[in-house]
Motif scaffolding. Structure first.
Motif, PDB file in Angstrom:
ATOM      1  N   LEU A 167       0.812  -1.211   0.000  1.00  0.00           N
ATOM      2  CA  LEU A 167       0.000   0.000   0.000  1.00  0.00           C
ATOM      3  C   LEU A 167       0.849   1.266   0.000  1.00  0.00           C
ATOM      4  O   LEU A 167       0.531   2.229  -0.700  1.00  0.00           O
ATOM      5  CB  LEU A 167      -0.941  -0.007   1.196  1.00  0.00           C
ATOM      6  CG  LEU A 167      -2.088  -1.022   1.144  1.00  0.00           C
ATOM      7  CD1 LEU A 167      -2.800  -1.091   2.486  1.00  0.00           C
ATOM      8  CD2 LEU A 167      -3.073  -0.652   0.039  1.00  0.00           C
ATOM      9  N   LEU A 168       1.926   1.279   0.792  1.00  0.00           N
ATOM     10  CA  LEU A 168       2.781   2.462   0.822  1.00  0.00           C
ATOM     11  C   LEU A 168       3.409   2.701  -0.546  1.00  0.00           C
ATOM     12  O   LEU A 168       3.413   3.830  -1.054  1.00  0.00           O
ATOM     13  CB  LEU A 168       3.868   2.313   1.891  1.00  0.00           C
ATOM     14  CG  LEU A 168       4.824   3.507   2.044  1.00  0.00           C
ATOM     15  CD1 LEU A 168       4.070   4.764   2.457  1.00  0.00           C
ATOM     16  CD2 LEU A 168       5.929   3.192   3.050  1.00  0.00           C
ATOM     17  N   ALA A 169       3.921   1.640  -1.155  1.00  0.00           N
ATOM     18  CA  ALA A 169       4.530   1.782  -2.486  1.00  0.00           C
ATOM     19  C   ALA A 169       3.492   2.223  -3.516  1.00  0.00           C
ATOM     20  O   ALA A 169       3.776   3.076  -4.374  1.00  0.00           O
ATOM     21  CB  ALA A 169       5.160   0.448  -2.907  1.00  0.00           C
ATOM     22  N   LEU A 170       2.286   1.698  -3.421  1.00  0.00           N
ATOM     23  CA  LEU A 170       1.233   2.032  -4.382  1.00  0.00           C
ATOM     24  C   LEU A 170       0.794   3.487  -4.224  1.00  0.00           C
ATOM     25  O   LEU A 170       0.650   4.222  -5.216  1.00  0.00           O
ATOM     26  CB  LEU A 170       0.035   1.102  -4.177  1.00  0.00           C
ATOM     27  CG  LEU A 170      -1.177   1.320  -5.096  1.00  0.00           C
ATOM     28  CD1 LEU A 170      -0.803   1.115  -6.553  1.00  0.00           C
ATOM     29  CD2 LEU A 170      -2.309   0.375  -4.685  1.00  0.00           C
ATOM     30  N   ASP A 171       0.591   3.922  -2.990  1.00  0.00           N
ATOM     31  CA  ASP A 171       0.159   5.295  -2.777  1.00  0.00           C
ATOM     32  C   ASP A 171       1.211   6.289  -3.257  1.00  0.00           C
ATOM     33  O   ASP A 171       0.871   7.353  -3.784  1.00  0.00           O
ATOM     34  CB  ASP A 171      -0.150   5.535  -1.305  1.00  0.00           C
ATOM     35  CG  ASP A 171      -0.670   6.946  -1.062  1.00  0.00           C
ATOM     36  OD1 ASP A 171      -1.804   7.239  -1.473  1.00  0.00           O
ATOM     37  OD2 ASP A 171       0.076   7.772  -0.498  1.00  0.00           O
ATOM     38  N   ARG A 172       2.473   5.943  -3.107  1.00  0.00           N
ATOM     39  CA  ARG A 172       3.532   6.848  -3.557  1.00  0.00           C
ATOM     40  C   ARG A 172       3.483   7.018  -5.072  1.00  0.00           C
ATOM     41  O   ARG A 172       3.662   8.131  -5.591  1.00  0.00           O
ATOM     42  CB  ARG A 172       4.897   6.323  -3.092  1.00  0.00           C
ATOM     43  CG  ARG A 172       5.015   6.287  -1.588  1.00  0.00           C
ATOM     44  CD  ARG A 172       6.306   5.680  -1.100  1.00  0.00           C
ATOM     45  NE  ARG A 172       7.369   6.686  -1.081  1.00  0.00           N
ATOM     46  CZ  ARG A 172       8.519   6.532  -0.453  1.00  0.00           C
ATOM     47  NH1 ARG A 172       8.776   5.396   0.199  1.00  0.00           N
ATOM     48  NH2 ARG A 172       9.429   7.478  -0.467  1.00  0.00           N
ATOM     49  N   VAL A 173       3.206   5.948  -5.779  1.00  0.00           N
ATOM     50  CA  VAL A 173       3.050   6.026  -7.236  1.00  0.00           C
ATOM     51  C   VAL A 173       1.828   6.879  -7.587  1.00  0.00           C
ATOM     52  O   VAL A 173       1.864   7.706  -8.508  1.00  0.00           O
ATOM     53  CB  VAL A 173       2.922   4.617  -7.846  1.00  0.00           C
ATOM     54  CG1 VAL A 173       2.542   4.694  -9.328  1.00  0.00           C
ATOM     55  CG2 VAL A 173       4.228   3.847  -7.683  1.00  0.00           C
TER      56      VAL A 173
END
Length: 502
Positions: A377-383
């Protein structure tokens, strides 16, 4: 409370979270303020100079520079607009405003000025952070008031303007904002958000709206009391949100939201100005979502984790928000604390020893959690945040010192800039997001958020070059607010070991 993210530790799972959010202030969003380029020598013939604050003796204890005219010489200027840094500059401050700026060889230092040689140092605009709070988690679902220590730490970290994005202290946030403005308390300029605008909630520190008429009355009451911003929360209904937005806008104020029961598209339709926590809490992707009901954190996260940020279901949402002039607030710092593998957060040594030990135990549990979705989720939200900004959306930034702890004012604001660079932004872009973008949303970009002649002297002196290495943003040596220079080391020392108590 920004995501009053509450960690509930159980024997079966390391942690799960429930959120409470932050809220916003400001008038309806405007086109970003256009800043002219400055030449080698810029002087202001006539300034609308704001009166320098008359500080009380207790505030003056933390001041190291308090002179009518100050010249910062041989300094690197990173102006907050995203423009390339300018080396070997001289910047002249008079009566709280910037009155001259340009090459050190071209600017004449006024007679009688206090001269500060800042060779090797950089100056950036004071940070304008948009999801802050004046409370800290002290127990399950309980948030303790930290008006003195938090306001000091924000300023020590370089934050000169902030939005509280939701409060659990009622009048206290409003009174603190007034005291800081009057010069009787230490801290940034505060856009003081009212208590959360929410439906039924498990949080005992929140009011539960009865209906849309009650929502209108609630907003009117707190606006009359002096609140300058509002924040809708997780269990508000669409009619209640529409009523709250109408009343806030009628008064020239803005409203943000940490939502769940209402989707991002529905909030945009209602006229909301801002959405908190990037795309972490968007329930637009929950297939069987019922109107006006929060499907719960787990279904929301599961649905988000399955989204392809290049697919139309996401890109169309981005375009919808932009078309409706809705800003998005990044709060990566609070989500980082739920994510295994992330570094131990800075600043926890200022906490009360009990709270420090409590957070250390939580950090260890999260570090050992192999089943969490937060890495994804953290990686996805950053994108997603990067995509929103690249598409032309107004991305602003905050920290949300809630959750299970570890998000420490000042320190976390610097960390947010570092995390934005990890998203794919350049250091100059990250600095702009944390300065000029916030000022633009607040409608204050004519006074703060960037460095230019005629603007207020809200400045952060840094021992290094954050344009080359964003980690240097943590090397704050002096913070000017309205031309008065505060000593960050002295401020931090005044609360060290006591944060969480007052």
């Amino acid at each position: 409370m920004s995501p009053i993210w509450r960690l509930v530790f159980t024997s079966a799972t390391a942690a799960r979270w429930t959120g409470a959010a932050g809220r916003g202030t400001v008038e309806r969003m405007r086109t970003p303020h256009r800043l002219g380029a400055w030449s080698a020598l810029i002087l202001a013939p006539a300034l609308l100079a704001a009166q320098r604050p008359k500080l009380s003796p207790s505030v003056h204890d933390y001041v190291s520079v308090d002179t009518t005219v100050v010249a910062l010489t041989h300094v690197r200027v990173i102006d907050g607009t995203g423009a390339a840094p300018k080396d070997d500059q001289t910047l002249v401050i008079k009566d709280g405003d910037i009155v001259a700026m340009g090459s050190a060889s071209a600017i004449k230092v006024p007679d009688g000025a206090q001269v500060m040689d800042l060779t090797g140092k950089s100056v950036i605009p004071g940070l304008v952070m948009m999801h802050e709070h004046l409370y800290y988690p002290t127990g399950p679902g309980v948030y303790g008031a930290d008006y003195v220590s938090f306001s000091r730490l924000y300023l020590a970290g370089g934050v000169t303007s902030m939005r509280t994005a939701g409060n659990v202290g009622g009048y206290a946030d409003l009174n603190l904002a007034a005291a800081i403005k009057a010069g009787t308390a230490v801290g940034p300029w505060i856009d003081a958000t009212a208590p959360y605008v929410n439906g039924p909630s498990p949080f005992t520190q929140m009011y539960a709206l009865k209906d849309s008429a009650d929502a209108q009355r609630f907003v009117a009451f707190w606006a009359d009391a002096g609140a300058t911003s509002f924040k809708a929360y997780m269990n508000i209904t669409r009619p209640e949100l529409r009523a709250a937005v109408r009343e806030a806008h009628r008064r020239g104020l803005k409203i943000t939201g940490h939502l769940c029961s209402v989707t991002y598209r529905e909030a945009a339709d209602a006229g909301i100005d801002d959405l908190e926590h990037g795309f972490f809490v968007a329930t637009d992707f929950v297939k069987d979502k019922q109107p006006d009901l929060c499907p719960g954190q787990n279904p929301g996260m599961n649905a988000l984790a399955a989204v392809d940020p290049k697919a139309p279901e996401f890109t169309s949402l981005v375009q919808y928000l932009i078309a409706h002039h809705v800003a998005v607030t990044s709060t990566l710092t609070v989500f980082e604390t739920f994510t295994p593998g992330q570094p131990f957060p800075p600043g926890t040594d200022v906490l009360d020893p009990i709270l420090k030990a409590q957070y250390e135990q939580g950090y260890t549990r999260i570090s050992q959690d192999t089943s969490t979705r937060f890495k994804r989720l953290l990686a996805l939200d950053r994108v997603m945040e990067l995509a929103f900004a690249r598409a032309g959306g107004l991305l602003i930034a905050g920290t949300d010192p809630t959750g299970g702890g570890g998000v420490i004012p000042g320190y976390s604001d610097q960390r947010e800039a570092e995390l934005l660079v990890g998203n794919g932004f350049t250091p100059l872009e990250a600095i702009r997001i944390c300065t000029l973008n916030g000022a633009t949303y607040l409608g204050r970009a004519d006074r703060v958020g960037s460095i230019a002649v005629g603007k207020q002297a809200d400045l952060v002196v840094i021992d290094g070059n954050p344009a080359a290495d964003i980690n240097d943003i943590a090397k704050v040596t002096l913070v000017f607010k309205q031309g008065v220079g505060y000593d960050p080391a002295k401020i931090i020392e005044s609360v060290k070991g006591k944060v969480g108590l007052f």
